[in-house]
Scaffold this motif. Structure first.
Motif, PDB file in Angstrom:
ATOM      1  N   GLY A  81      -4.121 -33.417  31.376  1.00 46.09           N
ATOM      2  CA  GLY A  81      -4.840 -32.144  31.333  1.00 46.09           C
ATOM      3  C   GLY A  81      -3.950 -30.936  31.521  1.00 46.09           C
ATOM      4  O   GLY A  81      -4.008 -29.968  30.753  1.00 46.09           O
ATOM      5  N   SER A  82      -3.078 -30.984  32.523  1.00 47.67           N
ATOM      6  CA  SER A  82      -2.227 -29.829  32.818  1.00 47.67           C
ATOM      7  C   SER A  82      -1.146 -29.629  31.760  1.00 47.67           C
ATOM      8  O   SER A  82      -0.565 -28.551  31.658  1.00 47.67           O
ATOM      9  N   ARG A  83      -0.883 -30.673  30.963  1.00 47.66           N
ATOM     10  CA  ARG A  83       0.165 -30.598  29.952  1.00 47.66           C
ATOM     11  C   ARG A  83      -0.354 -30.172  28.587  1.00 47.66           C
ATOM     12  O   ARG A  83       0.442 -29.855  27.698  1.00 47.66           O
ATOM     13  N   LEU A  84      -1.657 -30.200  28.412  1.00 45.58           N
ATOM     14  CA  LEU A  84      -2.219 -29.958  27.089  1.00 45.58           C
ATOM     15  C   LEU A  84      -1.928 -28.538  26.628  1.00 45.58           C
ATOM     16  O   LEU A  84      -2.271 -27.557  27.287  1.00 45.58           O
ATOM     17  N   VAL A  85      -1.315 -28.443  25.462  1.00 43.46           N
ATOM     18  CA  VAL A  85      -1.009 -27.163  24.844  1.00 43.46           C
ATOM     19  C   VAL A  85      -2.021 -26.921  23.727  1.00 43.46           C
ATOM     20  O   VAL A  85      -2.067 -27.673  22.751  1.00 43.46           O
ATOM     21  N   GLY A  86      -2.860 -25.912  23.884  1.00 41.85           N
ATOM     22  CA  GLY A  86      -3.902 -25.664  22.893  1.00 41.85           C
ATOM     23  C   GLY A  86      -5.091 -26.577  23.105  1.00 41.85           C
ATOM     24  O   GLY A  86      -5.423 -26.943  24.238  1.00 41.85           O
ATOM     25  N   ASP A  87      -5.749 -26.984  22.008  1.00 41.65           N
ATOM     26  CA  ASP A  87      -6.904 -27.868  22.105  1.00 41.65           C
ATOM     27  C   ASP A  87      -6.773 -28.984  21.074  1.00 41.65           C
ATOM     28  O   ASP A  87      -5.773 -29.092  20.369  1.00 41.65           O
ATOM     29  N   LYS A  88      -7.806 -29.816  20.993  1.00 36.44           N
ATOM     30  CA  LYS A  88      -7.766 -30.987  20.114  1.00 36.44           C
ATOM     31  C   LYS A  88      -8.746 -30.854  18.946  1.00 36.44           C
ATOM     32  O   LYS A  88      -9.138 -31.856  18.340  1.00 36.44           O
ATOM     33  N   ASN A  89      -9.094 -29.632  18.617  1.00 37.61           N
ATOM     34  CA  ASN A  89     -10.126 -29.398  17.615  1.00 37.61           C
ATOM     35  C   ASN A  89      -9.716 -29.781  16.197  1.00 37.61           C
ATOM     36  O   ASN A  89     -10.581 -29.982  15.341  1.00 37.61           O
ATOM     37  N   THR A  90      -8.420 -29.871  15.938  1.00 44.40           N
ATOM     38  CA  THR A  90      -8.006 -30.186  14.562  1.00 44.40           C
ATOM     39  C   THR A  90      -8.084 -31.683  14.263  1.00 44.40           C
ATOM     40  O   THR A  90      -7.947 -32.078  13.103  1.00 44.40           O
ATOM     41  N   TYR A  91      -8.291 -32.512  15.287  1.00 46.68           N
ATOM     42  CA  TYR A  91      -8.406 -33.946  15.001  1.00 46.68           C
ATOM     43  C   TYR A  91      -9.651 -34.588  15.608  1.00 46.68           C
ATOM     44  O   TYR A  91     -10.188 -35.536  15.039  1.00 46.68           O
ATOM     45  N   GLN A  92     -10.161 -34.087  16.716  1.00 40.92           N
ATOM     46  CA  GLN A  92     -11.431 -34.587  17.223  1.00 40.92           C
ATOM     47  C   GLN A  92     -12.588 -33.869  16.528  1.00 40.92           C
ATOM     48  O   GLN A  92     -12.434 -32.782  15.994  1.00 40.92           O
ATOM     49  N   LEU A 144       1.785 -36.728  17.508  1.00 41.94           N
ATOM     50  CA  LEU A 144       3.064 -36.032  17.509  1.00 41.94           C
ATOM     51  C   LEU A 144       2.869 -34.587  17.052  1.00 41.94           C
ATOM     52  O   LEU A 144       2.050 -34.319  16.179  1.00 41.94           O
ATOM     53  N   VAL A 145       3.633 -33.686  17.647  1.00 45.15           N
ATOM     54  CA  VAL A 145       3.451 -32.261  17.388  1.00 45.15           C
ATOM     55  C   VAL A 145       4.746 -31.675  16.830  1.00 45.15           C
ATOM     56  O   VAL A 145       5.841 -31.944  17.328  1.00 45.15           O
ATOM     57  N   GLN A 146       4.585 -30.868  15.776  1.00 43.75           N
ATOM     58  CA  GLN A 146       5.729 -30.155  15.207  1.00 43.75           C
ATOM     59  C   GLN A 146       5.299 -28.733  14.882  1.00 43.75           C
ATOM     60  O   GLN A 146       4.349 -28.534  14.103  1.00 43.75           O
ATOM     61  N   ASP A 147       5.960 -27.764  15.495  1.00 40.96           N
ATOM     62  CA  ASP A 147       5.640 -26.344  15.286  1.00 40.96           C
ATOM     63  C   ASP A 147       4.152 -26.063  15.519  1.00 40.96           C
ATOM     64  O   ASP A 147       3.514 -25.307  14.792  1.00 40.96           O
ATOM     65  N   GLY A 148       3.612 -26.705  16.543  1.00 40.58           N
ATOM     66  CA  GLY A 148       2.219 -26.483  16.914  1.00 40.58           C
ATOM     67  C   GLY A 148       1.210 -27.244  16.081  1.00 40.58           C
ATOM     68  O   GLY A 148       0.005 -27.136  16.328  1.00 40.58           O
ATOM     69  N   ILE A 149       1.663 -28.033  15.097  1.00 38.96           N
ATOM     70  CA  ILE A 149       0.775 -28.804  14.234  1.00 38.96           C
ATOM     71  C   ILE A 149       0.810 -30.264  14.651  1.00 38.96           C
ATOM     72  O   ILE A 149       1.890 -30.845  14.857  1.00 38.96           O
ATOM     73  N   ILE A 150      -0.374 -30.885  14.784  1.00 39.97           N
ATOM     74  CA  ILE A 150      -0.441 -32.304  15.100  1.00 39.97           C
ATOM     75  C   ILE A 150      -0.265 -33.074  13.799  1.00 39.97           C
ATOM     76  O   ILE A 150      -1.062 -32.944  12.864  1.00 39.97           O
ATOM     77  N   LEU A 151       0.801 -33.859  13.725  1.00 40.88           N
ATOM     78  CA  LEU A 151       1.169 -34.577  12.508  1.00 40.88           C
ATOM     79  C   LEU A 151       0.324 -35.845  12.369  1.00 40.88           C
ATOM     80  O   LEU A 151       0.263 -36.654  13.299  1.00 40.88           O
ATOM     81  N   PRO A 190      -1.061 -39.972  26.918  1.00 40.41           N
ATOM     82  CA  PRO A 190      -0.450 -40.280  28.215  1.00 40.41           C
ATOM     83  C   PRO A 190       1.073 -40.267  28.188  1.00 40.41           C
ATOM     84  O   PRO A 190       1.710 -40.282  29.249  1.00 40.41           O
ATOM     85  N   TYR A 191       1.655 -40.251  26.986  1.00 39.34           N
ATOM     86  CA  TYR A 191       3.105 -40.329  26.847  1.00 39.34           C
ATOM     87  C   TYR A 191       3.703 -39.065  26.237  1.00 39.34           C
ATOM     88  O   TYR A 191       4.911 -38.980  26.045  1.00 39.34           O
ATOM     89  N   ASN A 192       2.848 -38.095  25.936  1.00 41.13           N
ATOM     90  CA  ASN A 192       3.253 -36.911  25.183  1.00 41.13           C
ATOM     91  C   ASN A 192       3.555 -35.754  26.116  1.00 41.13           C
ATOM     92  O   ASN A 192       2.759 -35.438  27.011  1.00 41.13           O
ATOM     93  N   ALA A 193       4.663 -35.091  25.892  1.00 42.09           N
ATOM     94  CA  ALA A 193       5.059 -33.966  26.741  1.00 42.09           C
ATOM     95  C   ALA A 193       4.066 -32.822  26.682  1.00 42.09           C
ATOM     96  O   ALA A 193       3.968 -32.014  27.615  1.00 42.09           O
ATOM     97  N   ASN A 194       3.297 -32.747  25.583  1.00 43.41           N
ATOM     98  CA  ASN A 194       2.355 -31.627  25.439  1.00 43.41           C
ATOM     99  C   ASN A 194       0.904 -32.059  25.514  1.00 43.41           C
ATOM    100  O   ASN A 194       0.006 -31.276  25.212  1.00 43.41           O
ATOM    101  N   GLY A 195       0.624 -33.292  25.900  1.00 44.51           N
ATOM    102  CA  GLY A 195      -0.736 -33.733  26.169  1.00 44.51           C
ATOM    103  C   GLY A 195      -1.584 -34.048  24.966  1.00 44.51           C
ATOM    104  O   GLY A 195      -2.779 -34.342  25.122  1.00 44.51           O
ATOM    105  N   HIS A 196      -1.029 -34.034  23.771  1.00 44.57           N
ATOM    106  CA  HIS A 196      -1.824 -34.308  22.568  1.00 44.57           C
ATOM    107  C   HIS A 196      -1.817 -35.790  22.224  1.00 44.57           C
ATOM    108  O   HIS A 196      -0.925 -36.546  22.613  1.00 44.57           O
ATOM    109  N   ASP A 197      -2.825 -36.197  21.438  1.00 43.16           N
ATOM    110  CA  ASP A 197      -2.959 -37.585  21.024  1.00 43.16           C
ATOM    111  C   ASP A 197      -2.008 -37.936  19.884  1.00 43.16           C
ATOM    112  O   ASP A 197      -1.899 -39.108  19.514  1.00 43.16           O
TER     113      ASP A 197
END
Length: 334
Positions: free
Chosen positions: A218-229, A139-146, A130-137
């Motif tokens: 939803g509209s902010r999500l970049v990519g998907d959440k498959n690497t952590y869910q 932190l994101v760096q170079d497309g990787i969820i840290l 809810p607080y992320n500019a790219n909609g992920h759960d």
């Protein structure tokens, strides 16, 4: 357990279905208001009730109306509510710093509810989406969820919510190691009695779409959440995750989504015996509501049947948007 079964006609199963009284006497599971947790969406403003179009009957509420909803829940005997924030777009950033702001919308709502209804158990959501500019759960760096950097952020978010008065922390992020880090931080900061209900087996599901609309991610999500869910094809992995979270200090565990994963609920309860919950998620709710609105199903009966399925599968409780409606039916107030 292996039941002893006589041969027909000595055994006629229909004998115990003959009347309402006999059916009630032989019923194996029961649904009560004590099994319900009501998810609520909070947003900025005053006296604001904003419909979530993909979830008929569900609204984003300003803090004053969240308090009224909590008071309604208390009157109905619902033991807990769970808050999810709809954050102002200006406060959605790459570093997610608003997530642990003591005065963010979620923490203000926690304080308001606890002041008005102190005996209500208040559950929160711990994830950065809810607080992320790219909609992920995370932190994101170079497309990787840290992972580890996200856990540090989640700990700060947890402590801010505990300081505000949260009774139950609900980590929904699916980062590795976050339960242990949160439990240690809570103990060290004097919040030893704050419970953790871990989203231990949260699947990368298509059933979350309306929820993402509700929190504006939803509209902010970049990519998907498959690497952590979790992969929806996996069940043994869920048991490993649940065991890990219990070992790290979770008091309760959750399976999400609900109805498509009742096998996971049953295995979790049978394997660990811990308090086990499921989330009847937004997509499940929306499908029932849409089909009922079209006259294709009896919405009320399907609603109750679906919740009984969770109890039959071993769940001790369910997060469901139907909570107040169900509570009224169970108490004869519908």
């Amino acid at each position: 357990m292996r039941p002893t079964i006589g041969q027909y006609p000595a055994t006629r199963f229909r004998r115990l279905r003959k009347s309402d009284a006999l059916r009630r006497l032989s019923q194996e599971n029961a649904l009560s208001v004590n099994d319900l947790i009501w998810p609520l969406f909070v947003r900025e403003g005053e006296n604001v009730s904003e419909p979530v179009t993909s979830m008929p009957g569900v609204q984003r509420l300003s803090v004053d109306l969240i308090v009224k909803a909590a008071e309604e829940a208390a009157e109905l005997g619902i033991p807990a509510i769970c808050l999810f924030p709809y954050t102002d777009p200006d406060n959605r950033t790459d570093d997610c710093a608003e997530a642990w702001n003591p005065d963010n919308i979620a923490n203000r709502a926690i304080r308001a509810v606890k002041a008005a209804v102190p005996h209500m158990a208040l559950m929160t959501d711990v994830a950065l989406d809810p607080y992320n500019a790219n909609g992920h759960d995370g932190l994101v760096q170079d497309g990787i969820i840290l992972n580890d950097e996200t856990v540090e952020a989640l700990v700060k978010m947890t402590l801010a919510q505990a300081d505000a008065g949260a009774d139950i922390i609900g980590p929904s992020d699916m980062m590795d190691g976050r339960i242990g880090a949160m439990r240690l931080a809570l103990e060290m900061s004097g919040h030893k009695d704050v419970a953790i209900l871990s989203y231990a087996a949260k699947y990368a599901s298509a059933f979350y779409g309306p929820f993402r609309d509700a929190v504006g991610a939803g509209s902010r999500l970049v990519g998907d959440k498959n690497t952590y869910q979790m992969n929806p094809a996996n069940a043994d992995e869920a048991m490993r995750l649940i065991e890990r979270d219990l070992t790290e200090g979770a008091d309760m565990v959750m399976v999400k989504p609900g109805l498509p994963y009742l096998d996971i609920c049953r295995r979790a309860k049978d394997t660990f015996g811990a308090p086990t919950y499921a989330y009847q998620v937004s997509g499940e709710y929306a499908m029932i509501m849409a089909a009922a609105a079209n006259g294709w199903i009896d919405g009320e009966k399907i609603m109750l049947e679906s919740l009984m399925a969770f109890r039959r599968a071993g769940c001790d409780g369910v997060l469901t948007y139907f909570a107040p409606r169900v509570a009224r039916i169970l108490q004869g107030k519908a």
